[in-house]
Design an enzyme around this catalytic site. Structure first.
Site, PDB file in Angstrom:
ATOM      1  N   LYS A 139     -18.008  24.586   6.319  1.00 31.23           N
ATOM      2  CA  LYS A 139     -18.994  25.503   6.385  1.00 31.23           C
ATOM      3  C   LYS A 139     -19.800  25.857   7.459  1.00 31.23           C
ATOM      4  CE  LYS A 139     -23.218  27.241   3.988  1.00 31.23           C
ATOM      5  NZ  LYS A 139     -24.387  26.979   3.160  1.00 31.23           N
TER       6      LYS A 139
ATOM      7  N   LYS B 177     -34.825  33.869   2.016  1.00 29.33           N
ATOM      8  CA  LYS B 177     -35.559  32.580   1.989  1.00 29.33           C
ATOM      9  C   LYS B 177     -37.252  32.662   2.027  1.00 29.33           C
ATOM     10  CE  LYS B 177     -31.518  29.370   2.899  1.00 29.33           C
ATOM     11  NZ  LYS B 177     -31.576  28.868   1.570  1.00 29.33           N
TER      12      LYS B 177
ATOM     13  N   ARG C 172     -20.666  29.252  -0.521  1.00 35.56           N
ATOM     14  CA  ARG C 172     -19.099  29.275  -1.252  1.00 35.56           C
ATOM     15  C   ARG C 172     -18.375  30.601  -1.022  1.00 35.56           C
ATOM     16  NH1 ARG C 172     -22.963  28.934  -6.694  1.00 35.56           N
ATOM     17  NH2 ARG C 172     -24.329  27.747  -5.009  1.00 35.56           N
TER      18      ARG C 172
HETATM   19  N1  BES Z   1     -27.729  26.502   3.063  1.00 33.52           N
HETATM   20  C1  BES Z   1     -28.255  26.630   1.698  1.00 33.52           C
HETATM   21  C2  BES Z   1     -28.320  25.175   0.947  1.00 33.52           C
HETATM   22  C3  BES Z   1     -29.494  24.330   1.489  1.00 33.52           C
HETATM   23  C4  BES Z   1     -30.646  24.321   1.047  1.00 33.52           C
HETATM   24  C5  BES Z   1     -29.067  23.263   2.253  1.00 33.52           C
HETATM   25  C6  BES Z   1     -31.695  23.643   1.311  1.00 33.52           C
HETATM   26  C7  BES Z   1     -30.335  22.409   2.788  1.00 33.52           C
HETATM   27  C8  BES Z   1     -31.544  22.612   2.169  1.00 33.52           C
HETATM   28  C9  BES Z   1     -27.348  27.482   0.753  1.00 33.52           C
HETATM   29  O1  BES Z   1     -26.832  28.326   1.389  1.00 33.52           O
HETATM   30  C10 BES Z   1     -28.426  27.953  -0.217  1.00 33.52           C
HETATM   31  O2  BES Z   1     -28.866  28.757   0.099  1.00 33.52           O
HETATM   32  N2  BES Z   1     -28.110  27.546  -1.533  1.00 33.52           N
HETATM   33  C11 BES Z   1     -28.977  27.955  -2.604  1.00 33.52           C
HETATM   34  C12 BES Z   1     -28.002  28.478  -3.840  1.00 33.52           C
HETATM   35  C13 BES Z   1     -28.550  29.068  -4.668  1.00 33.52           C
HETATM   36  C14 BES Z   1     -29.268  30.535  -4.425  1.00 33.52           C
HETATM   37  C15 BES Z   1     -27.614  29.158  -6.038  1.00 33.52           C
HETATM   38  C16 BES Z   1     -29.812  26.861  -3.044  1.00 33.52           C
HETATM   39  O3  BES Z   1     -29.447  25.755  -2.919  1.00 33.52           O
HETATM   40  O4  BES Z   1     -31.022  27.126  -3.152  1.00 33.52           O
HETATM   41 ZN    ZN Z   2     -26.228  28.202   3.336  1.00 35.50          ZN
HETATM   42 MN    MN Z   3     -28.025  30.127   1.622  1.00 44.18          MN
END
Ligand code: BES
Ligand code: ZN
Ligand code: MN
Length: 499
Positions: free
Chosen positions: A268, A280, A354
Site C-alpha cells: 500500500k 481525518k 483496500r
Molecule cells: N491509513 C489509515 C490507517 C491508519 C490509521 C494507520 C491510524 C495508522 C494509524 C487507513 O487508511 C484508514 O484511514 N483506515 C480507517 C478505516 C476506517 C475508515 C474503516 C481507520 O482505521 O480508521
Molecule cells: Zn490509509
Molecule cells: Mn485512510
C-alpha cells in the site's frame, strides 16, 4: 560500518574495545573468565565490588585492563543465563553500538556471539547482531540544513568465533544481514520522507534507480490514465482527487529459474492519507505520510533480495496514490467498478487502502504467483488489537500463514494471526453495490482483510496489517523499517529450500 568474523581467543585480542558478557548474578562468561585469569582477576574483582551485576542491558566500560592488548573492555549484562533469548540478544546488540558510538574507539571485537542464545545458532547470532547494529546506527538527517557531523568513529566490528570451521556461515550471516539492513534503510528513508517530496512519481523514480543498480531487475510503471483505461476504478477513485498522479509500480527481480513462479509482494503506497472527503481529524495527521509504509517495505525487500543476489523470482508491486479531498474527489456513497468487475460502494473515503490494493491484487494475477503477500498500514484497529508489537496477519492459506509465522519467529519481527471467517463478510453488505468498503467498528482489521480476500481467490495469499509496527510516534517519531526483516526471511527461506 564494516563487519568481520574471525576465530581466536578473547584474551589475546588487539582492539580498541573488547566486548564481553556477564550474566546475572555476577557470572563471567567463558571468554570473560579467560580475560580475568590473564588480568590477575581484574574483572572478577570489579564484579565482586557490585559495579556489574550482569543485569540485562547493564554496561561497564573499562580502560587499561592489565596484561591485555585491548584498549578497552566493555562488559555487558546479559541477564539470567538460562533466560538469554532472541529479544534480549537483539536489545543488547543495539545497546552496545550506542555505547561504543560515544567512545573514541574505531574498532571493536565482539565476543557475545559465543554466548548461548536460546534455540539459535551462530548464523543467527551474527546475522541479528549486524542487523541490530545497523538499525541502531540509522540516522535520517537528509532534510536538515546542517547535517550534524555525526561523531561516529566506530568503523569496524569483528565477531570473535570459536572455530575456523564456522567462518563460512559467519560470513554468510554478515552478507545477508548487510543486504537486509540496506533494504531496511531504504524503507526507513522512503517512509520518513514527507508527502511533498515522496509522492507516487518519486516512488516510481526510486524503482527506476533500483533497476539501474542491480542485475536481473526491471521496472514497469502504470500511470493513472492507463489504469483508468484498464478499468482499475477503485484505484482511480482514491487517486483522482489529488494533483499528484497515481501510479502502480511493478519491480521484477528475476534471478530464479525461467519457469519458477514468482513470489509477489504488494505494498500500500498512500503517500499521504488525509482521509479524502471523509477527512481525518487534525491531530497527528502528519503521521499519515507513513501511509506508504507497506510500499516502502516492498522497496526495502526488493533492495535486500537484489543485494543478497538470491537465486529466486520476486515481484514487488506498489499501488501509489495520494488521498486528498477535492471537488473531483470521490464522495461517500459513490459506487465504483473494480478491475475485477466487482462493484464497491465507497461509504468512507478514508478506507482507501483496500481500494488501491484490491485493483493491485487483481492486476498481479498476470504473474501467476507462487504466493502473494500484501503489506499495508491498513487500519487503526490493528493498533487497538495488537499494539505496536505484532503486525496483523490474515491469510486464505494455512501453510503460507505458518511459513510467515516461522520467519517472524526467527527474525523477531513478529506477527499475530487473525481470522477472516465468512461471518465477518456480512459487515461489508451494501444495498447499492456488490459490497461496501466499510465494515463498521467491530473487528475493523478483519473486515478490511475480508474486503481484500474478495480479490485474492485465485492464489495463496496473506495480508500483513502494519499500521502499528511500521513507525513510532512521540519523541522517537520515525519509520521502524518493519517488516523488511520478516519479508526478507520469507524469501531467504524459499531461496534456501530451492537451492
Ligand atoms: N491509513 C489509515 C490507517 C491508519 C490509521 C494507520 C491510524 C495508522 C494509524 C487507513 O487508511 C484508514 O484511514 N483506515 C480507517 C478505516 C476506517 C475508515 C474503516 C481507520 O482505521 O480508521
Ligand atoms: Zn490509509
Ligand atoms: Mn485512510
Amino acid at each position: 560500518m564494516e563487519f568481520f568474523a574471525k576465530s581466536g581467543s578473547a584474551e589475546k585480542q588487539k582492539t580498541g574495545c573488547l566486548i564481553l558478557g556477564v550474566f546475572d548474578s555476577r557470572k563471567l562468561s567463558a571468554q570473560a573468565q579467560l580475560v580475568d585469569e590473564l588480568s590477575d582477576s581484574y574483572l572478577s574483582t570489579i564484579v565482586r565490588s557490585g559495579d556489574m551485576e550482569g543485569k540485562l542491558g547493564q554496561t561497564l566500560l573499562l580502560h587499561k585492563v592489565p596484561n591485555l592488548n585491548c584498549d578497552r573492555i566493555l562488559l555487558v549484562g546479559c541477564g539470567k543465563e538460562r533466560e538469554f533469548e532472541v529479544s534480549k540478544y537483539q536489545k543488547i546488540s543495539a545497546k552496545i553500538i550506542r555505547i561504543l558510538d560515544e567512545t573514541g574507539t574505531s574498532d571493536a571485537v565482539n565476543g557475545l556471539v559465543t554466548l548461548n542464545v536460546k534455540n539459535q545458532d551462530l548464523y543467527w547470532k551474527i546475522r541479528f547482531a549486524v542487523e541490530a547494529a545497523n538499525d541502531a546506527l540509522y540516522r535520517f538527517d537528509q532534510l536538515k540544513s546542517k547535517t550534524s557531523e555525526a561523531r561516529r568513529p566506530l568503523k569496524k566490528m569483528t565477531f570473535l568465533i570459536e572455530s575456523r570451521a564456522d567462518l563460512t556461515q559467519s560470513e554468510l550471516a554478515i552478507e545477508h544481514a548487510n543486504g537486509v539492513s540496506k533494504g531496511q534503510s531504504l524503507t526507513k528513508d522512503l517512509a520518513n520522507l514527507p508527502g511533498n517530496i515522496c509522492h507516487p512519481t518519486y516512488l516510481a523514480e526510486c524503482a527506476q534507480e533500483l533497476a539501474e543498480s542491480y542485475d536481473n531487475f526491471s521496472v514497469n510503471v502504470l500511470d493513472e490514465a492507463e489504469l483508468k483505461a484498464m478499468g482499475a476504478g477503485a484505484f482511480v477513485s482514491v487517486s483522482q482527487g489529488s494533483e499528484q498522479p497515481g501510479k502502480m509500480i511493478a519491480m521484477e527481480y528475476m534471478a530464479g529459474g525461467k519457469d519458477d513462479k514468482p513470489l509477489v509482494f504488494v505494498g500500500k503506497g498512500i503517500t499521504f492519507d488525509t482521509g479524502g472527503i471523509s477527512l481525518k481529524p487534525g491531530a497527528a495527521m502528519d503521521e499519515m505520510k507513513f501511509d506508504m509504509g507497506g510500499a516502502a517495505s516492498v522497496f526495502g525487500l526488493m533492495k535486500a533480495v537484489a543485494e543478497m543476489k538470491l537465486p529466486i523470482n520476486v515481484v514487488g508491486f506498489v499501488a501509489a496514490a495520494e488521498n486528498m479531498p477535492a471537488s473531483n474527489a470521490t464522495r461517500p456513497g459513490d459506487v465504483v467498478t473494480t478491475l475485477s468487475g466487482q462493484t464497491v460502494e465507497i461509504l468512507n473515503t478514508d478506507a482507501e487502502g483496500r481500494l488501491v490494493l484490491c485493483d493491485a491484487l487483481t492486476y498481479i494475477e498476470k504473474y501467476d504467483p507462487e504466493l502473494v503477500i500484501d503489506i499495508a498500514t491498513l487500519t487503526g484497529a490493528v493498533i487497538i488489537a495488537l499494539g505496536h508489537q505484532a503486525s496483523g496477519l490474515m491469510s486464505n492459506n494455512n501453510p503460507l500463514a505458518n511459513e510467515i509465522e516461522s520467519a517472524a519467529d526467527m527474525t523477531h519481527d513478529r506477527v499475530w494471526r487473525l481470522p477472516i471467517w465468512d461471518e465477518y463478510h456480512d459487515q461489508l453488505k451494501s444495498n447499492f453495490a456488490d459490497f461496501s468498503n466499510l465494515g463498521g467498528r467491530p473487528a475493523g482489521t478483519i473486515t478490511a482483510a475480508c474486503f481484500l480476500s474478495k480479490f485474492t481467490k485465485k492464489y495463496r495469499w496473506a495480508h500483513l496489517d502494519i499500521a502499528g509496527t511500521a513507525w513510532r510516534s512521540g519523541a522517537k517519531k520515525g519509520a521502524t523499517g518493519r517488516p523488511v526483516s520478516l519479508l526478507s526471511q520469507i524469501v531467504l527461506n524459499r531461496a534456501n529450500k530451492a537451492s
